[in-house]
Design an enzyme around this catalytic site. Structure first.
Site, PDB file in Angstrom:
ATOM      1  N   ASP A 176      38.479 -55.814 -84.089  1.00 38.48           N
ATOM      2  CA  ASP A 176      37.753 -56.083 -85.328  1.00 38.48           C
ATOM      3  C   ASP A 176      38.790 -56.470 -86.382  1.00 38.48           C
ATOM      4  OD1 ASP A 176      36.412 -56.117 -87.700  1.00 38.48           O
ATOM      5  OD2 ASP A 176      35.667 -54.045 -87.583  1.00 38.48           O
ATOM      6  N   LYS A 180      36.486 -61.466 -96.356  1.00 40.35           N
ATOM      7  CA  LYS A 180      37.788 -60.945 -96.793  1.00 40.35           C
ATOM      8  C   LYS A 180      38.855 -62.039 -96.760  1.00 40.35           C
ATOM      9  CE  LYS A 180      35.804 -56.684 -95.680  1.00 40.35           C
ATOM     10  NZ  LYS A 180      35.188 -55.935 -94.606  1.00 40.35           N
ATOM     11  N   TRP A 201      35.872 -47.825 -90.184  1.00 42.87           N
ATOM     12  CA  TRP A 201      35.196 -48.931 -89.489  1.00 42.87           C
ATOM     13  C   TRP A 201      35.174 -48.708 -87.990  1.00 42.87           C
ATOM     14  CZ3 TRP A 201      31.718 -51.361 -91.863  1.00 42.87           C
ATOM     15  CH2 TRP A 201      31.848 -51.656 -93.237  1.00 42.87           C
TER      16      TRP A 201
HETATM   17  C1  PLP Z   1      34.284 -55.242 -94.014  1.00 42.24           C
HETATM   18  C2  PLP Z   1      34.491 -54.754 -92.635  1.00 42.24           C
HETATM   19  C3  PLP Z   1      33.425 -54.628 -91.731  1.00 42.24           C
HETATM   20  C4  PLP Z   1      32.001 -54.901 -92.108  1.00 42.24           C
HETATM   21  O1  PLP Z   1      31.764 -56.238 -92.205  1.00 42.24           O
HETATM   22  P1  PLP Z   1      30.297 -56.830 -92.491  1.00 42.24           P
HETATM   23  O2  PLP Z   1      30.572 -58.284 -92.398  1.00 42.24           O
HETATM   24  O3  PLP Z   1      29.882 -56.355 -93.839  1.00 42.24           O
HETATM   25  O4  PLP Z   1      29.398 -56.339 -91.424  1.00 42.24           O
HETATM   26  C5  PLP Z   1      33.718 -54.216 -90.444  1.00 42.24           C
HETATM   27  N1  PLP Z   1      34.967 -53.938 -90.058  1.00 42.24           N
HETATM   28  C6  PLP Z   1      36.003 -54.038 -90.910  1.00 42.24           C
HETATM   29  C7  PLP Z   1      37.384 -53.721 -90.427  1.00 42.24           C
HETATM   30  C8  PLP Z   1      35.792 -54.454 -92.218  1.00 42.24           C
HETATM   31  O5  PLP Z   1      36.839 -54.563 -93.061  1.00 42.24           O
END
Ligand code: PLP
Length: 361
Positions: A173, A197, A102
């Protein structure tokens, strides 16, 4: 009805209590005669839902008053662009930690908008299994911000500390770790997370941003991609993801009812350590991540004999343990054990793994 234990990395399980409450309120929210999905986002009913959700999130995370909480769309992936669009202009450069899949995506997007310095790169032999020590990186003096990914969802690598970046704003993030344990929000310039999540359904993205960082987007930044647009309009410049916002609010109430983030952290710590203990005690399963930075949320593991992967997944599925297949880039299995995964789900997985090893390993 039988509900399974769903180990998906996202969208992931929601607390059953939350789903039941949403079900009970589906056709007629609190005597309004409407579903939340059918309400005007500017009406008093939805405004009360929105305000309560924000207040509960602020309470759960102890968010200081000089931070805005934004309820947006576009996922964490849209933030990969919005962050540099809004924040890189001050110096034209930013530092990025490259610790997994990511953060790699965040880096490649940021390069469209300014200079990117990769000040941490933890890739070894094509794999990401560690993070630097807390004093193992330098912050560039001309960085507009430092971006990192506290929990790398695919590799199962989680920072055991918050990087100290001095006066340079730290951006995180937190998509796959937000609300899993207490964090000191004042250490961050901006925190963002896709909801699917640990917050609620897909389609909602939460951004927590310090007010002084909102104001100076790059020339040409579209209205919808400016934080100021959303901050100045209570995330209602356009129609927000109302149902996701409502469900997130129910999740925040659920978290409060189980003791807030400290209570949640205690449960998460138990779930993760039980699973890692079982993996480490076996001669059949392996987790490659440095023990100091093993994720509480995403636990990848391989079988000593990969030819048994298919049988493992089939047997697990029959036992009500679903979506354990690992990410294609890592292989093997991955058990995502977010907040809403009950302890019983992890216990059932551990028992299944032991039995599979005994009979097939
Ligand atoms: C799932 C995830 C993303 C992507 O998220 P979206 O909402 O699908 O754009 C980005 N960063 C991390 C750490 C993730 O776990």
């Amino acid at each position: 009805m039988t509900r399974v234990y769903n180990f998906s990395a996202g969208p992931a399980m929601l607390p059953e209590e939350v789903l039941r409450q949403a079900q009970a309120e589906m056709l007629d929210w609190h005597g309004s005669g409407m579903s939340v999905m059918e309400m005007s986002h500017r009406g008093k009913e939805f405004m009360s839902i929105a305000e309560k959700a924000e207040a509960d999130l602020r309470e759960l995370m102890a968010i200081p008053t000089n931070y805005k909480v934004l309820f947006l769309q576009g996922g964490a992936s849209a933030q990969f662009a919005m962050i540099p669009m809004n924040l890189i202009g001050r110096t034209g450069e930013a530092d990025y930690f490259r610790t997994g899949s990511w953060s790699k995506k965040a880096i490649s997007e940021a390069k469209h908008f300014g200079g990117v310095k990769v000040t941490v790169d933890s890739e070894h032999d094509g794999r990401f299994t560690s993070v630097p020590a807390a004093d193992g990186f330098a912050v560039s003096s001309d960085a507009a911000y430092v971006h990192y990914t506290p929990n790398e969802t695919i590799e199962g690598v989680e920072f055991p500390y918050v990087p100290a970046t001095g006066a340079v704003p730290l951006i995180a993030d937190m998509s796959s770790t937000i609300l899993s344990r207490p964090v000191d929000v004042s250490k961050f310039g901006l925190i963002y997370a896709g909801a699917q999540k640990n917050i609620g359904p897909a389609g909602l993205t939460i951004v927590i941003v310090r007010e002084d960082l909102i104001g100076e987007p790059l020339d040409g930044t579209p209205t919808m991609f400016k934080y100021a647009t959303h901050a100045d309009n209570g995330s209602m410049y356009n129609t927000p993801p109302t149902y996701g916002w409502y469900l997130a609010g129910l999740v925040f109430e659920w978290l409060k009812s189980i003791g807030g983030l400290a209570g949640m952290a205690a449960v998460n710590e138990r779930k993760a350590s039980a699973l890692y203990r079982a993996i480490d005690a076996s001669g059949f399963y392996n987790n490659p991540v440095d023990p100091v930075c093993r994720s509480w949320m995403n636990v990848p593991f391989t079988l000593a004999n990969p030819e048994l992967d298919g049988d493992f997944l089939k047997g697990a599925g029959e036992a009500g343990l679903k979506t354990l297949k690992g990410h294609r880039s890592v292989g093997g299995m991955r058990a995502s054990i977010y907040n809403a995964m009950p302890e019983q789900g992890v216990e059932t997985l551990i028992q299944f793994m032991a039995e599979f090893e005994r009979t097939r390993g």
